[in-house]
Design an enzyme around this catalytic site. Structure first.
Site, mmCIF file in Angstrom:
data_model
loop_
_atom_site.group_PDB
_atom_site.id
_atom_site.type_symbol
_atom_site.label_atom_id
_atom_site.label_comp_id
_atom_site.label_asym_id
_atom_site.label_seq_id
_atom_site.Cartn_x
_atom_site.Cartn_y
_atom_site.Cartn_z
ATOM 1 N N LYS A 152 0.817 -1.209 0.000
ATOM 2 C CA LYS A 152 0.000 0.000 0.000
ATOM 3 C C LYS A 152 0.865 1.278 0.000
ATOM 4 O O LYS A 152 2.057 1.226 0.299
ATOM 5 C CB LYS A 152 -0.974 -0.028 1.183
HETATM 6 C C1 LIG Z 1 -5.206 -4.432 0.635
HETATM 7 C C2 LIG Z 1 -6.668 -4.345 0.499
HETATM 8 C C3 LIG Z 1 -7.521 -4.674 1.557
HETATM 9 C C4 LIG Z 1 -7.085 -5.381 2.793
HETATM 10 O O1 LIG Z 1 -6.200 -4.715 3.590
HETATM 11 P P1 LIG Z 1 -5.305 -5.568 4.610
HETATM 12 O O2 LIG Z 1 -4.588 -4.503 5.389
HETATM 13 O O3 LIG Z 1 -4.394 -6.427 3.801
HETATM 14 O O4 LIG Z 1 -6.221 -6.355 5.470
HETATM 15 C C5 LIG Z 1 -8.865 -4.452 1.372
HETATM 16 N N1 LIG Z 1 -9.367 -3.946 0.259
HETATM 17 C C6 LIG Z 1 -8.598 -3.649 -0.786
HETATM 18 C C7 LIG Z 1 -9.225 -3.094 -2.024
HETATM 19 C C8 LIG Z 1 -7.222 -3.855 -0.709
HETATM 20 O O5 LIG Z 1 -6.458 -3.592 -1.774
#
Ligand SMILES: *Cc1c(COP(=O)(O)O)cnc(C)c1O
Length: 387
Positions: free
Chosen positions: A184
């Protein structure tokens, strides 16, 4: 051909991040403590929210948010299918029912008209994702929420740095959940943050995040609070989970938060290079920018690979890039076509034409702040060679 494999993403970790983690490790307090509080305050201010509740992941944040909204068995939550499975899984886990709406095939954002068509008397929540780092159509979705008495819960996993009408995602009335997972825009390996204007929801999420006990461990034990005469007992009010973020992660996230302007600017430059270089390439479609005022956080650089033009499927195209040492990502397969959700909700097969068509063609090209312009040229060169 490129000699060294280019991954589709690599976290940008420098000396500041290393120093921050070292400081926590040497401090004697490594789990949730003062640095988590600092991150919550800084992130709250960054997005302009009233309350920020950190969590061990974005997914944990979804769970906390949906639980805090007190959904009941059979309540419906409208969400896209072109997303990561975790928001849908969490809807299932709180006993509610996911209802999939289709996307705009040009911008890949949730289509408010499709959402409206799926509202029933059981609908409680609209749960869009700010796909790839562009903003969902918030005015239209907020209007539907007002009209039908629904809550808006935003999957902001791609939206650190995204703005809608000059305001960061997560400001104002919103209940929005960010992710700090490794790929992210802001990462501390794993982590999440729920922001809300609702003090009551925030308090309930804090309680559920840590066993349902009334005082967090660090408040009882942290160095600043070592005066045993002031120590309080704890109490359990609800059966909660163990979803707290650690100070190690929070220290890392604070550095990444401070660097956001630089990191997003770099993503924007790289995305601009792709835009220019891919403009005339046959069979490679770049998604459109949304028509409402929004700032792209460039979490992902996605393209649609047109099999009719290229004479190969997206997966074949992807393999050919890999053979040329170019990594790619797949964001996303359609959730309603996975084994579990096909079995649970077979009625969606064929009912989400734009989602299905995009899910078959979408591909995420390498995009991360430490990429060089030469890396972009390598990707574009390989694409041109294949197509
Ligand atoms: C990464 C992601 C998540 C989940 O986040 P985590 O921190 O890995 O639990 C949820 N929705 C989307 C669209 C994502 O890309």
């Amino acid at each position: 051909m490129r000699g060294e494999f280019l991954p589709f993403c690599r976290p940008s970790m420098g000396d500041e991040e290393l120093a921050a983690v070292e400081e926590v490790l040497r401090s004697g307090w490594i789990t949730s403590g003062p640095r988590v509080l600092k991150l919550e305050e800084e992130f709250r201010a960054f997005v302009g929210a009233s309350h920020a509740v950190s969590s061990s992941s974005g997914t944990a944040g979804f769970h906390l948010a949906l639980e805090a909204l007190k959904l009941e068995e059979g309540d419906e939550v409208i969400t896209p299918s072109l997303t990561w499975p975790s928001p849908v899984n969490m809807i299932e886990k709180v006993g509610a029912r996911p209802v999939f709406a289709d996307i705009d095939p040009r911008t890949l954002q949730l289509d408010p008209a499709s959402v409206e068509a799926r509202i029933t008397s059981r609908t409680r929540v609209i749960f869009p994702v700010h796909f790839a780092g562009q903003s969902a159509d918030l005015d239209a979705l907020r209007e539907l929420c007002r009209e039908h008495g629904l809550r808006l819960l935003e999957d902001a996993a791609h939206a650190v740095g995204t703005r809608y009408r000059d305001r960061p995602i997560g400001s104002g009335e919103s209940l929005a959940v960010f992710s700090f997972q490794a790929i992210k825009n802001l990462t501390c390996a794993e982590g999440g943050m729920v922001v809300t204007a609702d003090a009551e929801l925030a308090e309930r999420m804090r309680l559920l995040r840590f066993h349902g006990v009334t005082r967090d461990a660090w408040k009882r034990n942290a160095a600043e609070d070592y005066d045993t005469s002031r120590r309080e007992d704890y109490d359990v009010l609800e059966a909660g989970w163990k979803y707290n973020l650690t100070d190690i992660q929070a220290a890392l996230a604070c550095v990444q938060l401070r660097r956001q302007k630089e990191l997003r600017a770099r993503r924007e430059v790289l995305a601009g290079l792709y835009d220019e270089a891919l403009a005339g390439v046959p069979g490679i479609v770049r998604p459109a920018r949304v028509s409402y005022p929004s700032r792209h956080a460039w979490h992902l650089y996605v393209v649609l690979v047109e099999p009719e033009v290229l004479g190969r499927t997206r997966n074949e195209f992807r393999d050919e890039l890999k053979a040329r040492n170019i990594g790619t990502g797949l964001h996303f397969l359609a959730v309603h076509r996975t084994t579990l959700y096909r079995e649970l909700y077979p009625q969606y097969e064929g009912a989400l034409p734009h989602t299905e068509s995009v899910a078959d063609r979408i591909l995420s090209l390498p995009l991360f702040p430490d990429m060089t312009e030469g890396d972009v040229s390598d990707v574009v060169g390989a694409i041109r060679e294949i197509s």
